[in-house]
Design an enzyme around this catalytic site. Structure first.
Site, PDB file in Angstrom:
ATOM      1  NE  ARG A   9      -1.864   0.803   4.007  1.00  0.00           N
ATOM      2  CZ  ARG A   9      -1.352   1.699   4.852  1.00  0.00           C
ATOM      3  NH1 ARG A   9      -0.180   1.466   5.431  1.00  0.00           N
ATOM      4  NH2 ARG A   9      -1.973   2.815   5.131  1.00  0.00           N
ATOM      5  NE  ARG A  29      -0.688  10.616   6.550  1.00  0.00           N
ATOM      6  CZ  ARG A  29       0.323  10.920   7.342  1.00  0.00           C
ATOM      7  NH1 ARG A  29       0.626  12.176   7.548  1.00  0.00           N
ATOM      8  NH2 ARG A  29       1.008   9.956   7.931  1.00  0.00           N
ATOM      9  NE  ARG A  41      16.050  -2.556   0.600  1.00  0.00           N
ATOM     10  CZ  ARG A  41      15.699  -1.350   1.068  1.00  0.00           C
ATOM     11  NH1 ARG A  41      16.402  -0.268   0.742  1.00  0.00           N
ATOM     12  NH2 ARG A  41      14.658  -1.212   1.860  1.00  0.00           N
ATOM     13  NE  ARG A  66      16.694   8.112   5.046  1.00  0.00           N
ATOM     14  CZ  ARG A  66      15.932   7.655   6.033  1.00  0.00           C
ATOM     15  NH1 ARG A  66      14.714   8.141   6.201  1.00  0.00           N
ATOM     16  NH2 ARG A  66      16.369   6.713   6.835  1.00  0.00           N
ATOM     17  CD  GLU A 112      19.637   6.670   5.200  1.00  0.00           C
ATOM     18  OE1 GLU A 112      19.642   7.319   6.258  1.00  0.00           O
ATOM     19  OE2 GLU A 112      18.656   6.044   4.795  1.00  0.00           O
ATOM     20  CE1 TYR A 166      13.759  -1.407  10.045  1.00  0.00           C
ATOM     21  CE2 TYR A 166      11.433  -1.170  10.549  1.00  0.00           C
ATOM     22  CZ  TYR A 166      12.721  -0.675  10.566  1.00  0.00           C
ATOM     23  OH  TYR A 166      12.962   0.555  11.111  1.00  0.00           O
ATOM     24  CG  ASP A 181       9.793   0.928  13.362  1.00  0.00           C
ATOM     25  OD1 ASP A 181      10.887   1.311  12.899  1.00  0.00           O
ATOM     26  OD2 ASP A 181       8.700   1.205  12.856  1.00  0.00           O
TER      27      ASP A 181
HETATM   28  P1  FAD Z   1      19.824  -4.566  16.605  1.00  0.00           P
HETATM   29  O1  FAD Z   1      19.607  -3.187  17.056  1.00  0.00           O
HETATM   30  O2  FAD Z   1      20.329  -4.806  15.243  1.00  0.00           O
HETATM   31  O3  FAD Z   1      20.834  -5.253  17.650  1.00  0.00           O
HETATM   32  C1  FAD Z   1      21.466  -6.496  17.407  1.00  0.00           C
HETATM   33  C2  FAD Z   1      22.834  -6.481  18.075  1.00  0.00           C
HETATM   34  O4  FAD Z   1      23.419  -7.799  18.007  1.00  0.00           O
HETATM   35  C3  FAD Z   1      23.827  -5.537  17.423  1.00  0.00           C
HETATM   36  O5  FAD Z   1      24.323  -4.631  18.376  1.00  0.00           O
HETATM   37  C4  FAD Z   1      24.920  -6.466  16.887  1.00  0.00           C
HETATM   38  O6  FAD Z   1      26.226  -5.902  16.979  1.00  0.00           O
HETATM   39  C5  FAD Z   1      24.809  -7.664  17.808  1.00  0.00           C
HETATM   40  N1  FAD Z   1      25.324  -8.895  17.212  1.00  0.00           N
HETATM   41  C6  FAD Z   1      24.985  -9.439  16.022  1.00  0.00           C
HETATM   42  N2  FAD Z   1      25.689 -10.563  15.808  1.00  0.00           N
HETATM   43  C7  FAD Z   1      26.493 -10.739  16.884  1.00  0.00           C
HETATM   44  C8  FAD Z   1      27.469 -11.716  17.238  1.00  0.00           C
HETATM   45  N3  FAD Z   1      27.742 -12.763  16.440  1.00  0.00           N
HETATM   46  N4  FAD Z   1      28.114 -11.588  18.414  1.00  0.00           N
HETATM   47  C9  FAD Z   1      27.859 -10.543  19.237  1.00  0.00           C
HETATM   48  N5  FAD Z   1      26.938  -9.580  18.945  1.00  0.00           N
HETATM   49  C10 FAD Z   1      26.272  -9.681  17.778  1.00  0.00           C
HETATM   50  N6  FAD Z   1      13.352   1.817  14.712  1.00  0.00           N
HETATM   51  C11 FAD Z   1      12.482   2.778  15.094  1.00  0.00           C
HETATM   52  O7  FAD Z   1      11.691   2.545  16.010  1.00  0.00           O
HETATM   53  N7  FAD Z   1      12.473   4.001  14.489  1.00  0.00           N
HETATM   54  C12 FAD Z   1      13.325   4.307  13.480  1.00  0.00           C
HETATM   55  O8  FAD Z   1      13.281   5.423  12.953  1.00  0.00           O
HETATM   56  C13 FAD Z   1      14.242   3.307  13.042  1.00  0.00           C
HETATM   57  N8  FAD Z   1      15.082   3.547  12.026  1.00  0.00           N
HETATM   58  C14 FAD Z   1      15.931   2.565  11.621  1.00  0.00           C
HETATM   59  C15 FAD Z   1      16.794   2.831  10.569  1.00  0.00           C
HETATM   60  C16 FAD Z   1      17.647   1.839  10.131  1.00  0.00           C
HETATM   61  C17 FAD Z   1      18.578   2.126   9.007  1.00  0.00           C
HETATM   62  C18 FAD Z   1      17.640   0.562  10.737  1.00  0.00           C
HETATM   63  C19 FAD Z   1      18.528  -0.542  10.257  1.00  0.00           C
HETATM   64  C20 FAD Z   1      16.793   0.306  11.787  1.00  0.00           C
HETATM   65  C21 FAD Z   1      15.933   1.295  12.244  1.00  0.00           C
HETATM   66  N9  FAD Z   1      15.092   1.057  13.311  1.00  0.00           N
HETATM   67  C22 FAD Z   1      14.227   2.041  13.706  1.00  0.00           C
HETATM   68  C23 FAD Z   1      15.109  -0.262  14.033  1.00  0.00           C
HETATM   69  C24 FAD Z   1      16.135  -0.353  15.190  1.00  0.00           C
HETATM   70  O9  FAD Z   1      17.396   0.074  14.802  1.00  0.00           O
HETATM   71  C25 FAD Z   1      16.413  -1.795  15.664  1.00  0.00           C
HETATM   72  O10 FAD Z   1      16.577  -2.565  14.502  1.00  0.00           O
HETATM   73  C26 FAD Z   1      15.339  -2.367  16.445  1.00  0.00           C
HETATM   74  O11 FAD Z   1      15.259  -1.671  17.647  1.00  0.00           O
HETATM   75  C27 FAD Z   1      15.580  -3.867  16.702  1.00  0.00           C
HETATM   76  O12 FAD Z   1      16.585  -4.080  17.661  1.00  0.00           O
HETATM   77  P2  FAD Z   1      17.312  -5.482  17.786  1.00  0.00           P
HETATM   78  O13 FAD Z   1      17.806  -5.580  19.161  1.00  0.00           O
HETATM   79  O14 FAD Z   1      16.433  -6.567  17.312  1.00  0.00           O
HETATM   80  O15 FAD Z   1      18.499  -5.442  16.719  1.00  0.00           O
END
Ligand code: FAD
Ligand code: NA
Length: 381
Positions: free
Chosen positions: A174, A178, A257, A288, A311, A359, A361
């Site tokens: 989608r 707005r 990606r 952006r 970016e 993905y 947030d």
């Molecule tokens: P992550 O934050 O990716 O944490 C995983 C961690 O595991 C990392 O620190 C990594 O180093 C560690 N790790 C991985 N493999 C290993 C290993 N083998 N040994 C030890 N450590 C390891 N969220 C929002 O709410 N608002 C936003 O505007 C937003 N923008 C984003 C923009 C981008 C470009 C991206 C990629 C994400 C965005 N997010 C946003 C999402 C947010 O960054 C996190 O992805 C989300 O909070 C999920 O967290 P997580 O703990 O699952 O993963």
């Protein structure tokens, strides 16, 4: 004595660690291969300007989940920042997401909501009821050719480095349009940025006598004191790294990606007047520009300098940071095989963005962790 090892100090891992320590009395060891906690939400202070920069792309906190909002407010307050995005197309700036302001500016018109709805519906009927065969046709069937070509086509081509005619229609289900002048980016009940910054928030989460954090250690790559071979089967593990890597790419790698960031300090107090400016056209190579000072208008930042980040988006190679799941057909097949392997891996819980190939947030990662905490506390080796 360690009761639980959490691999990954992103918001999923931090939430699990904090809950297991404070609610279940467990001693938790958190390891991350990066030199900092916070995962991709980590931010740091730019040395040249003192401006807080989100190291892995712009991070805006937003949620409509009462439980998540209550939980995060234990560790930080939030500013009243409201996110808005603009886009530059052929030398002209338009508000995003596509709204009545965008439409009337683009068509040089003064359409009412109903008239705009009728115009877009007519333009979107180009396919005459035929099912869209690719992303290009999907976009046209959602918003019509003129708006799609101006605001979606080039941006999508840059995000995927692929002609949208060669991308599956399923990438976009989608495209919100707005039919009023509301250009607030998020629709959630709560939104804002952590008042003292992201790092202060995350440090408060691990500030607990039962939580130990070890940085710069890769769980999957020896040497390291806390690795898969020394830990799994000895102590329960929460793994938030990439699920394919955990299993040595047994059924093939999942595709992602990634983004490249180009940081510049510019000698003006305001480069673009807003935090996020998209570039819709393919003749501009980046998707952006982020200008971080605008995330915190309440702060005392220098008035003669600003930090901006361009970016760029592309497919991730093996050594690139995985950011967005590609989710192609082969990925979905491989993912179900990895889910089987994960279920069979005794004493290990896979969670978070990389551990589930989804993905998420920030608020979704937190909600998912809060939901799974009891299951983690019950893990046995
Ligand atoms: P992550 O934050 O990716 O944490 C995983 C961690 O595991 C990392 O620190 C990594 O180093 C560690 N790790 C991985 N493999 C290993 C290993 N083998 N040994 C030890 N450590 C390891 N969220 C929002 O709410 N608002 C936003 O505007 C937003 N923008 C984003 C923009 C981008 C470009 C991206 C990629 C994400 C965005 N997010 C946003 C999402 C947010 O960054 C996190 O992805 C989300 O909070 C999920 O967290 P997580 O703990 O699952 O993963
Ligand atoms: Na398991």
């Amino acid at each position: 004595m360690t009761d639980l090892v959490v691999v990954g100090a992103g918001l999923y891992g931090l939430t699990v660690a904090e809950r297991c320590a404070s609610q279940h009395g467990m001693n938790v060891l958190v390891v991350d291969r990066r030199p900092h906690i916070g995962g991709n939400a980590y931010s740091s202070v730019d040395p040249d300007t003192g401006i807080e920069v989100h190291e892995y792309g712009a991070h805006l906190f937003h949620t409509s989940h009462e439980g998540v909002w209550e939980y995060v407010n234990r560790f930080t307050s939030f500013t009243d920042y409201v996110h808005r995005v603009y886009t530059t197309h052929r030398g002209e700036v338009f508000p995003m997401p596509i709204n009545l302001g965008t439409i009337n500016q683009f068509f040089r018109s003064a359409l009412s909501p109903d008239a705009a709805r009728a115009l877009v519906a007519e333009q979107a009927s180009e396919l005459g009821g035929r099912a869209p065969q690719n992303l290009d046709e999907q976009g046209v069937s959602l918003v019509g050719r003129p708006l799609y070509d101006a605001f979606i086509r080039g941006y999508t081509a840059k995000q995927w480095q692929t002609d949208p005619r060669d991308l599956p229609a399923s990438i976009i289900s989608r495209l919100p349009v707005r039919y009023n002048y509301d250009n607030r980016y998020f629709n959630d009940t709560y939104e804002g940025l952590p008042t003292q910054g992201y790092t202060a928030w995350f440090e408060r989460m691990v500030d607990h006598p039962r939580i130990e954090v070890r940085l710069g250690e890769d769980f999957l790559t020896p040497p390291g004191q806390v690795t898969k071979s020394t830990t799994v089967g000895q102590v329960p593990v929460v793994f938030t790294g990439a699920v394919d890597r955990y299993f040595d790419d047994a059924v093939g790698a999942l595709s992602w990606r990634t983004l490249d960031f180009e940081r510049d300090v510019v000698s003006t107090g305001d480069f673009q007047g807003t935090a996020v400016m998209n570039y819709a056209d393919t003749d501009v190579p980046f998707t952006r520009i982020l200008e971080f000072r605008h995330f915190h208008p309440e702060r005392d930042y220098p008035t003669d300098r600003s930090v901006i980040v361009r970016e760029f988006s592309r497919f991730a190679g093996r050594d690139d940071e995985p950011y967005y799941p590609v989710n192609a057909t082969t990925d979905r097949e491989r993912l179900s095989a990895y889910r089987e392997l994960a279920r069979a891996e005794r004493g290990v819980h896979f969670g978070g963005r990389l551990g589930t190939y989804q993905y998420l947030d920030m608020h979704m990662a937190i909600a998912s962790a809060l939901t799974n905490v009891d299951q983690v506390a019950a893990l046995r080796v």
